[in-house]
Design an enzyme around this catalytic site. Structure first.
Site, PDB file in Angstrom:
ATOM      1  N   ARG A  54      22.392   4.243  -2.743  1.00 54.11           N
ATOM      2  CA  ARG A  54      21.098   4.637  -3.170  1.00 54.11           C
ATOM      3  C   ARG A  54      21.146   6.103  -3.863  1.00 54.11           C
ATOM      4  NH1 ARG A  54      18.768   2.879   2.393  1.00 54.11           N
ATOM      5  NH2 ARG A  54      19.856   4.638   3.112  1.00 54.11           N
ATOM      6  N   LYS A 165       9.154   6.466  -1.199  1.00 58.90           N
ATOM      7  CA  LYS A 165      10.654   6.856  -0.875  1.00 58.90           C
ATOM      8  C   LYS A 165      10.256   7.839   0.250  1.00 58.90           C
ATOM      9  CE  LYS A 165      15.126   6.201  -0.548  1.00 58.90           C
ATOM     10  NZ  LYS A 165      15.718   5.002  -0.575  1.00 58.90           N
ATOM     11  N   SER A 234      10.202   2.981   1.467  1.00 55.90           N
ATOM     12  CA  SER A 234      11.672   2.778   1.708  1.00 55.90           C
ATOM     13  C   SER A 234      12.228   4.043   2.098  1.00 55.90           C
ATOM     14  CB  SER A 234      12.359   2.152   0.256  1.00 55.90           C
ATOM     15  OG  SER A 234      13.620   2.241   0.328  1.00 55.90           O
ATOM     16  N   SER A 346      12.483  -5.269  -0.974  1.00 55.27           N
ATOM     17  CA  SER A 346      12.673  -4.328  -0.119  1.00 55.27           C
ATOM     18  C   SER A 346      12.383  -4.726   1.435  1.00 55.27           C
ATOM     19  CB  SER A 346      11.803  -2.971  -0.380  1.00 55.27           C
ATOM     20  OG  SER A 346      12.161  -2.062   0.691  1.00 55.27           O
ATOM     21  N   PRO A 354       0.551  -7.770   6.811  1.00 58.51           N
ATOM     22  CA  PRO A 354       0.304  -8.155   8.231  1.00 58.51           C
ATOM     23  C   PRO A 354       1.847  -8.413   8.898  1.00 58.51           C
ATOM     24  CG  PRO A 354       0.027  -9.974   6.781  1.00 58.51           C
ATOM     25  CD  PRO A 354      -0.105  -8.577   5.859  1.00 58.51           C
TER      26      PRO A 354
END
EC number: 3.5.2.15
Length: 367
Positions: A54, A165, A234, A346, A354
């Site tokens: 990343r 992020k 994320s 992701s 839920p």
């Protein structure tokens, strides 16, 4: 009067450091680098704490764009919202989606109705002891509202996907909090990813009125009845603040794109994926003059260890993280329905849809 035009470009990558596709579009004139607002990517790392693909991808993109913008790589990171999600298990394919935005004075011929709009905002830096707690929820809610305003969206019903992020804890960060006499939500770096994702998602829910604002620290990762239907969060080691990207439809947009969403109730909810596609004129009987650009979804192993009453072993596998199982399962389902593995899925959907499910959004381009 329409004031902005949003562009969306999906580019396959040969590795986390591959910027050739984006550079080709810039050289050809298809993308003006000054118009780039956000980049969402899937990299082929493990998606865990030590997934440096990343950071590598962000560094490669920032370094490549810096001379094009007359900025330093660090300044590029401050200007453009980079969100890299690690993990392309199964048939998922590494890629980036580049969002551009430019000002327009008049609407192009044929543009009517609400079209894709995008807005971006950032929170302040968090202290380690604030991650996964009410401070992160409150600050995220403020940033979501700011990003909505930046996108020209006033009604929460027009928000279809909020990508965030967010940070995680490291041993050094935990020790820094302890040195100040404070305890963090957890001392586990891996568990902190879930706490940060969950608090960030609840911040989205508060901002959009999906839940009340009186959420307490103890609700995070416990009250799974509290969730957002459009949040996608994320976590990563490369930052200490939240980067918020709001995607929705607005009357102020002259974009050639539309976005819609649905909510998956579990990891095999194909009907929800079809509903998301149909919301933008796609699916089994697509409207003429439309094509799929990308699908964005969250994947989660249900916390009760079952799917529709049958036991699964994702949470009990000590060899492979449950988030990796979930990405592979949901990615395969969506790829089969969309006809491509180049989709953004992701893992880790705490308070994002839920329990055991998650939001799924689709963007289509109109001709």
């Amino acid at each position: 009067m329409r004031t902005t035009s949003v562009g969306v470009f999906k580019l396959a990558t040969r590795g986390p450091g591959d910027v050739s596709g984006l550079m080709d579009l810039i050289v050809s004139g298809a993308i003006n680098p000054a118009s780039i607002l956000a980049v969402l990517g899937k990299t082929e790392g493990n998606g865990g704490v030590n997934d440096f693909t990343r950071e590598y991808a962000v560094a490669a993109l920032s370094t490549a764009l810096a001379p094009k913008l007359g900025l330093t790589p660090h300044e590029v990171e401050q200007r453009i919202a980079f969100v890299m999600s690690g993990g392309t298990e199964g048939v998922l394919s590494p890629h980036i989606t580049v969002f551009t935005r430019r000002q327009v004075e008049t609407s192009p011929k044929g543009i009517s109705g609400k079209r894709l709009s995008i807005g971006m905002a950032q929170t302040r830096d968090f202290l380690p002891e604030e991650l996964g707690r009410s401070a992160q929820i409150a600050e995220t809610a403020k940033a979501v509202k700011a990003a909505m305003a930046d996108a020209g969206i006033t009604d929460p019903i027009d928000v279809h996907f909020v990508q965030i992020k967010c940070p995680l804890l490291t041993s050094e960060r935990v020790e820094a909090a302890a040195a100040r006499g404070n305890k963090t939500a957890t001392i586990s770096s891996y568990s902190s990813m879930a706490y940060s994702r969950g608090a960030s998602a609840l911040g989205v829910a508060v901002a959009l009125g999906e839940v009340t604002s009186d959420i307490c620290d103890e609700d995070v990762l416990r009250r799974y009845d509290l969730f957002s239907k459009v949040a996608s969060t994320s976590s990563g080691i490369e930052l200490m603040h939240n980067v918020v990207i709001v995607l929705g439809n607005s009357e102020t947009s002259a974009s050639a794109f539309e976005i819609g969403h649905a909510v998956m109730n579990d990891a095999i909810d194909a009907a929800a994926v079809v509903s998301a596609l149909q919301s933008v004129g796609l699916g089994a009987n697509p409207q003429p003059g439309r094509e799929l650009v990308n699908i964005f979804a969250k994947a989660e192993a249900s916390p009760d260890g079952s799917v529709r009453g049958f036991r699964h072993t994702m949470l009990e596998d000590t060899d492979i993280s449950s988030t990796r199982h979930a990405r592979a399962a949901v990615g395969g389902l969506i790829a089969g329905l969309a006809g491509t593995g180049v989709v953004y899925v992701s893992g880790g959907a705490e308070h994002q849809g839920p329990a055991g499910g998650g939001p799924v959004a689709a963007i289509s381009r109109l001709f």
